[in-house]
Scaffold this active site. Sequence first.
Site, mmCIF file in Angstrom:
data_model
loop_
_atom_site.group_PDB
_atom_site.id
_atom_site.type_symbol
_atom_site.label_atom_id
_atom_site.label_comp_id
_atom_site.label_asym_id
_atom_site.label_seq_id
_atom_site.Cartn_x
_atom_site.Cartn_y
_atom_site.Cartn_z
ATOM 1 N N CYS A 167 0.802 -1.238 0.000
ATOM 2 C CA CYS A 167 0.000 0.000 0.000
ATOM 3 C C CYS A 167 0.830 1.281 0.000
ATOM 4 C CB CYS A 167 -0.942 -0.010 1.186
ATOM 5 S SG CYS A 167 -1.757 -1.601 1.394
ATOM 6 N N HIS B 183 -3.826 7.923 5.397
ATOM 7 C CA HIS B 183 -3.902 6.601 4.767
ATOM 8 C C HIS B 183 -5.357 6.143 4.935
ATOM 9 C CE1 HIS B 183 -2.653 2.861 3.100
ATOM 10 N NE2 HIS B 183 -2.867 2.167 4.202
ATOM 11 N N HIS C 65 -9.594 1.379 -1.438
ATOM 12 C CA HIS C 65 -8.148 1.257 -1.235
ATOM 13 C C HIS C 65 -7.519 0.732 -2.525
ATOM 14 C CE1 HIS C 65 -4.312 0.501 0.355
ATOM 15 N NE2 HIS C 65 -4.634 0.116 1.577
#
Lengths: 414, 406
Positions: free
Chosen positions: A167, A300, A337
Amino acid sequence: MSAREQRAASQRIVVTGLGAVSPYGRGRDVLWRGLATGETAIGELELFDSAEHRTHVAGQVNADFGELGEHLSRRQRERLTRTDQFALSAAFEAFGNADLSEGTTELGVFFGCSTGGMFEGEALFEEGADPSSTTQIFAAHQNNSPADAIARALGSTGPIEVISSACSAATMALEGALQALRSGEVEVALAGGADGLCRLTYAGFNSLRAVDEEACRPFRAEREGLSIGEGAGVLVLETLEHARARRATPIAELAGAGSSCDAFHMTAPHPEGLGAAAAIRAAIQDAGIEHGDVDFFNLHGTGTPHNDAAEWRALVNVFGERASRLPATSTKSGVGHLLGGCGGLEAVVTVMCLDAGMVHPTMGAGPVDPDSPADLVLGKARELTKSNFAVSANLAFGGANGALVFRRFSEEPS
Amino acid sequence: MSAVVTGVGTIGPWGAGLEALSDALESGQSTLSEVDRGKGFHADSSARTAGLVDPAVYREWLPGASARRMSVNSRMTLAAARMAAKSGGLDEDQVGGDRTAISMGTSFASSEFTARLLEQINKTGPQSASPFLFMETVANAYAGQVAMHFEARGSNSTITQREASGALAVARALYQLSSGSADRVITGSVDEMSPLPHALLDRFRALARAGADGVERSRVFDRDRGGFVASEGATILMLEPEELAEARGAKVFGRIRCAVRAFDPTAPAHDWGTGSEPLARALTRGLKRDGLAPKDIDQIVSGASGSRTGDRLEAHILKKTWGDAELPPILAPKSVTGEYGGGQLAAAILALNGQAFASTPGFESVDPDLGIRPHDGASLPTPKRILVSSLASGGAACWFVLESCS
């Protein structure tokens, strides 16, 4: 310090182009309008049958990429995976937005990608699959494929670097671009990331019980997990000197970058957010500013209970009491995401926020978690009283963290 | 921009450690194993062998129970990293810290766990997916495992760029050291060669097929080359700024003087291209940026593997870069180590330190299109500088210069 190192230290790196593909659709303007409405683009997953999966929502891209025909032959387009298409579409948009000429071939390409064309590669495992018919996919399913496709399409002969650090991959790719530009290795670079939905990650995150059955609710008290998304975000970065020489208009400055590792657990963040704090602090230091100069924070903000809590601890660690007064938002609440691509798309959004002087809202129902009381922008976009510096951060599997500091463009150095 | 190598750990079909690799390079003997072709991925007429690693050779380097759930890639990476620390005289608790970064490269990530996870999902349903398999399918799992073992809290990145992954990871490490963002970088390359990538490489006609003697052998730069031998393994280098290494009296294996990166847009997604001209220009310019010229290079550690297109591209780049001047000796370690797994990085360190190389195994006839005759086994003077060349299918290119510190 050598003359070259001195030059690097004083070199300012600016953003002159942005491109995006998101579940809101194709293009940065579509993305911005979508985020500003406060309505999430996360919805029912249709790309593959999710009946046997635990959850059934995702941030899926449903856009037409016929525009790639302006740049690629039909044969070339037929060989692209979905992720390649996202990456190319965003790259061409950024390239055009920066008004770079087709003859600019000394480009660096710095890209984050975590699943590549895994969706197409999964065909190998379907019942009755004939491996001989899917060998082309093998080349495409690798994580280097989207970046290679960009460099190939633009005829680039400059450096290429593909980061596959889950990520935080795209964030660290931008960090790599910054280093290459500062060092003088290149004068202009395309940087960002892309990823596509696939069964493997959908089942994998579900196996970790990390996915919310509803659209994700970052930093909310009742959050239950993330929503997987897909898309791409690409930025054109160049030295200010190069931008000035070709009379390009800088949108923002990439002022600093930092990265770190929790070295704690493969899938869980350090509960105190120590690694994330180290990356954020390193980026702020690299930008040559103080934490008090930061005007907003693009989180995030995945929506998993542990990740948001750790990120909050990191914010407190870096910003102290100011953490709860620092405007913050989660782009993932709108698009899901994007895994290896999230840092690219969120960098694009961060720059757009700085440019507009406002922060898009964080979507999702319920009250803000009292244990992670971030100053979340809620309901509608918030105009900033000051919008000079913003931080965008990402935390990844394997404990890898990355953070970027963007500055609204000013002729005056910070 | 430079850094010194203060530790080397390597695992491959030849065994574990520099000494085992040294023996293999000196004898020119490859270790080949039969691939498991029973998974249904291979065609009937496929290549049958690969350079596989016997897990027993690195078992002693694994940290016991915690390695049990790791993928082969994580195990090999961790074992090679521990080996690298020991080779440089570092205690394990000296390796990590806030300023120790990791920059790894891998071509295929954990293909074995990916295949197992996808089989689970397809055969018994997505709800049976194992979280342990999933977390190790992520390409940066090995870098994460090494970080946890050493408590290395600096930047942690993994590069995936096919055959150039390892060299590009070294280049990123060099940037991290020269920008001052780290005081030590654990860098290198890892790959496992499970049946899935082996079968798919074969379907792309990338692998060497058996010759008249029935042996599948790479014939690097040879007129009759037909592909490479796919291998697995891990090589880890510990890099530090020279002044820090000097200050602690570290053992130094060599200096990495500079790295050059480029891309060949003529390359298709699954093969090497033909853009030798711009790549040669990029290499020349990159060397010049660091005050070097081709004449300063004493040996080339080639990335050629026996691929028809890859070897041709490399040969043409070298020819164009050196122009009318005579090329220095060209060592082709992949003729012994095979492609993937980082053996080339360790072989380059050995070459810089005077390693004797056997006459390039598999090479018999000069390809007139290439005009390259790789090392013939003659004794070579210890080089001052080596160019390590690494070209990836798909288009990426990376070179770095290794320099003697003596």
